[in-house]
Design a protein around this motif. Structure first.
Motif, PDB file in Angstrom:
ATOM      1  N   ASP A  27       0.669  -1.161  -0.034  1.00 41.79           N
ATOM      2  CA  ASP A  27       0.213   0.220   0.212  1.00 41.79           C
ATOM      3  C   ASP A  27       0.581   1.970   0.729  1.00 41.79           C
ATOM      4  OD1 ASP A  27      -2.075  -1.338  -0.079  1.00 41.79           O
ATOM      5  OD2 ASP A  27      -2.212  -2.065   2.255  1.00 41.79           O
ATOM      6  N   ALA A  28       2.173   0.820   0.632  1.00 38.34           N
ATOM      7  CA  ALA A  28       3.042   2.530   0.857  1.00 38.34           C
ATOM      8  C   ALA A  28       3.837   2.321  -0.606  1.00 38.34           C
ATOM      9  CB  ALA A  28       4.283   1.924   2.122  1.00 38.34           C
ATOM     10  N   ILE A  29       3.933   1.128  -0.655  1.00 39.91           N
ATOM     11  CA  ILE A  29       4.913   1.910  -2.020  1.00 39.91           C
ATOM     12  C   ILE A  29       3.711   2.144  -3.746  1.00 39.91           C
ATOM     13  CG2 ILE A  29       5.853   0.795  -4.314  1.00 39.91           C
ATOM     14  CD1 ILE A  29       6.687  -1.420  -1.923  1.00 39.91           C
ATOM     15  N   ASP A  30       2.555   1.716  -3.379  1.00 42.89           N
ATOM     16  CA  ASP A  30       1.643   1.944  -5.128  1.00 42.89           C
ATOM     17  C   ASP A  30       1.401   3.416  -4.382  1.00 42.89           C
ATOM     18  OD1 ASP A  30       1.570  -0.568  -5.356  1.00 42.89           O
ATOM     19  OD2 ASP A  30      -0.456  -1.147  -4.485  1.00 42.89           O
ATOM     20  N   GLY A  31       1.035   3.964  -3.183  1.00 37.37           N
ATOM     21  CA  GLY A  31       0.821   5.016  -2.584  1.00 37.37           C
ATOM     22  C   GLY A  31       1.847   6.010  -3.546  1.00 37.37           C
ATOM     23  N   LEU A  32       3.363   5.962  -3.087  1.00 44.96           N
ATOM     24  CA  LEU A  32       4.268   6.621  -3.560  1.00 44.96           C
ATOM     25  C   LEU A  32       4.534   6.270  -5.083  1.00 44.96           C
ATOM     26  CD1 LEU A  32       6.701   7.715  -2.858  1.00 44.96           C
ATOM     27  CD2 LEU A  32       7.640   6.119  -2.195  1.00 44.96           C
ATOM     28  N   ILE A  33       4.324   5.368  -5.654  1.00 45.51           N
ATOM     29  CA  ILE A  33       4.129   5.591  -7.188  1.00 45.51           C
ATOM     30  C   ILE A  33       3.582   6.467  -7.438  1.00 45.51           C
ATOM     31  CG2 ILE A  33       4.041   3.804  -8.963  1.00 45.51           C
ATOM     32  CD1 ILE A  33       4.971   2.079  -7.664  1.00 45.51           C
ATOM     33  N   ARG A  34       1.733   5.990  -7.064  1.00 40.69           N
ATOM     34  CA  ARG A  34       1.045   7.465  -7.724  1.00 40.69           C
ATOM     35  C   ARG A  34       1.338   8.567  -6.988  1.00 40.69           C
ATOM     36  NH1 ARG A  34      -2.805   3.277  -5.619  1.00 40.69           N
ATOM     37  NH2 ARG A  34      -2.436   4.800  -3.742  1.00 40.69           N
ATOM     38  N   ALA A  35       1.373   9.152  -6.229  1.00 41.23           N
ATOM     39  CA  ALA A  35       2.378  10.299  -6.340  1.00 41.23           C
ATOM     40  C   ALA A  35       2.888  10.598  -6.345  1.00 41.23           C
ATOM     41  CB  ALA A  35       2.513  10.170  -3.885  1.00 41.23           C
ATOM     42  N   LEU A  36       4.268  10.250  -7.075  1.00 41.84           N
ATOM     43  CA  LEU A  36       5.115   9.735  -7.689  1.00 41.84           C
ATOM     44  C   LEU A  36       4.281  10.916  -9.211  1.00 41.84           C
ATOM     45  CD1 LEU A  36       7.748   8.019  -6.235  1.00 41.84           C
ATOM     46  CD2 LEU A  36       8.255  10.494  -6.115  1.00 41.84           C
ATOM     47  N   LYS A  37       4.116   9.942  -8.992  1.00 41.69           N
ATOM     48  CA  LYS A  37       3.560  10.385 -10.876  1.00 41.69           C
ATOM     49  C   LYS A  37       2.501  11.381 -11.113  1.00 41.69           C
ATOM     50  CE  LYS A  37       3.202   5.694 -12.122  1.00 41.69           C
ATOM     51  NZ  LYS A  37       2.479   4.697 -13.097  1.00 41.69           N
ATOM     52  N   LYS A  38       1.942  12.267  -9.685  1.00 44.53           N
ATOM     53  CA  LYS A  38       1.096  13.268  -9.808  1.00 44.53           C
ATOM     54  C   LYS A  38       2.456  14.102  -9.814  1.00 44.53           C
ATOM     55  CE  LYS A  38      -2.974  11.577  -8.153  1.00 44.53           C
ATOM     56  NZ  LYS A  38      -4.612  11.924  -7.481  1.00 44.53           N
ATOM     57  N   VAL A  39       3.161  14.620  -9.026  1.00 45.54           N
ATOM     58  CA  VAL A  39       4.369  15.757  -8.517  1.00 45.54           C
ATOM     59  C   VAL A  39       4.947  15.267 -10.153  1.00 45.54           C
ATOM     60  CG1 VAL A  39       4.566  16.181  -6.720  1.00 45.54           C
ATOM     61  CG2 VAL A  39       5.641  14.484  -7.762  1.00 45.54           C
ATOM     62  N   GLY A  40       4.975  14.902 -10.985  1.00 47.46           N
ATOM     63  CA  GLY A  40       5.742  14.622 -12.170  1.00 47.46           C
ATOM     64  C   GLY A  40       6.692  14.019 -12.216  1.00 47.46           C
ATOM     65  N   ASN A  41       7.290  13.425 -11.260  1.00 48.79           N
ATOM     66  CA  ASN A  41       8.143  12.609 -11.154  1.00 48.79           C
ATOM     67  C   ASN A  41       8.478  10.694 -12.083  1.00 48.79           C
ATOM     68  OD1 ASN A  41      10.763  11.249 -10.645  1.00 48.79           O
ATOM     69  ND2 ASN A  41      10.966  12.334  -8.592  1.00 48.79           N
ATOM     70  N   PRO A  42       7.964  10.827 -12.941  1.00 46.39           N
ATOM     71  CA  PRO A  42       8.462   9.545 -13.860  1.00 46.39           C
ATOM     72  C   PRO A  42       8.977   8.548 -12.949  1.00 46.39           C
ATOM     73  CG  PRO A  42       8.295  10.721 -15.554  1.00 46.39           C
ATOM     74  CD  PRO A  42       8.080  11.915 -13.948  1.00 46.39           C
ATOM     75  N   LYS A  43      10.257   8.941 -13.399  1.00 47.97           N
ATOM     76  CA  LYS A  43      11.703   7.799 -13.449  1.00 47.97           C
ATOM     77  C   LYS A  43      11.740   7.490 -11.929  1.00 47.97           C
ATOM     78  CE  LYS A  43      13.884  10.389 -17.141  1.00 47.97           C
ATOM     79  NZ  LYS A  43      15.581  10.666 -17.441  1.00 47.97           N
ATOM     80  N   THR A  44      11.460   8.016 -11.235  1.00 44.81           N
ATOM     81  CA  THR A  44      11.605   7.377  -9.588  1.00 44.81           C
ATOM     82  C   THR A  44      10.242   6.410  -9.153  1.00 44.81           C
ATOM     83  OG1 THR A  44      12.557   9.256  -8.655  1.00 44.81           O
ATOM     84  CG2 THR A  44      11.668   8.186  -6.761  1.00 44.81           C
ATOM     85  N   ALA A  45       9.018   6.835  -9.850  1.00 44.19           N
ATOM     86  CA  ALA A  45       8.103   6.253  -9.943  1.00 44.19           C
ATOM     87  C   ALA A  45       8.009   4.627 -10.401  1.00 44.19           C
ATOM     88  CB  ALA A  45       6.813   7.128 -10.346  1.00 44.19           C
ATOM     89  N   GLN A  46       8.956   4.589 -11.579  1.00 41.52           N
ATOM     90  CA  GLN A  46       9.065   3.663 -12.474  1.00 41.52           C
ATOM     91  C   GLN A  46       9.910   2.724 -11.118  1.00 41.52           C
ATOM     92  OE1 GLN A  46       7.882   2.392 -15.047  1.00 41.52           O
ATOM     93  NE2 GLN A  46       9.100   0.460 -14.974  1.00 41.52           N
TER      94      GLN A  46
END
Length: 150
Positions: A115-134
């Motif tokens: 849940d924490a990882i999924d939330g972090l991935i979604r939040a990173l995408k929303k702030v425009g950080n797709p490389k870190t999300a990936q």
């Protein structure tokens, strides 16, 4: 700050009674008083956050709930569930940078929390950080989900 744990506990008990009676504004008042009596009371901070959500559906109510969730996170930094609730509130308010920080802390408290990882991935995408999300998606893919364990 001065702490009066016994007064806080008594007020929390009154707040919980009000909560059970579904008088959420009264519960909110009592949790607020409990937190004022003991500013380091995690149960008072969590109760106040939930009571704000239940008693005030406006943006102001959500902001107050979020503020108390953040306080609860500070008071109990090992509580992944508290961080997850705070992260969800941050996202719902559009505080995506705060959500990244909160979900990162949840992940630090439990590196296997999907849940924490999924939330972090979604939040990173929303702030425009797709490389870190990936990068976190790759990390997530290495953790077996509970359904896959045998």
């Amino acid at each position: 700050a001065k702490r009066n744990s016994s007064a806080s506990a008594a007020l929390i008990s009154k707040a919980e009674s009000a909560w059970k009676a579904k008088t959420y504004k009264t519960a909110r008042l009592r949790y607020g008083e409990a937190l004022a009596a003991d500013p380091l009371s995690y149960p008072a901070a969590m109760g106040l956050a939930k009571a704000w959500l239940a008693s005030d559906k406006t943006a102001n109510g959500k902001k107050n709930a979020f503020s108390n969730y953040k306080l609860a996170c500070e008071l109990r930094p090992s509580s992944v569930s508290t961080f997850l609730q705070a992260g969800q509130m941050a996202v719902s308010l559009g505080y995506n940078s705060s959500a990244v920080e909160i979900y990162s802390r949840a992940l630090a408290a439990n590196p296997a929390s999907l849940d924490a990882i999924d939330g972090l991935i979604r939040a990173l995408k929303k702030v425009g950080n797709p490389k870190t999300a990936q990068a976190y998606q790759i990390y997530r893919d290495t953790i077996p989900s509970p359904a896959k364990k045998k």
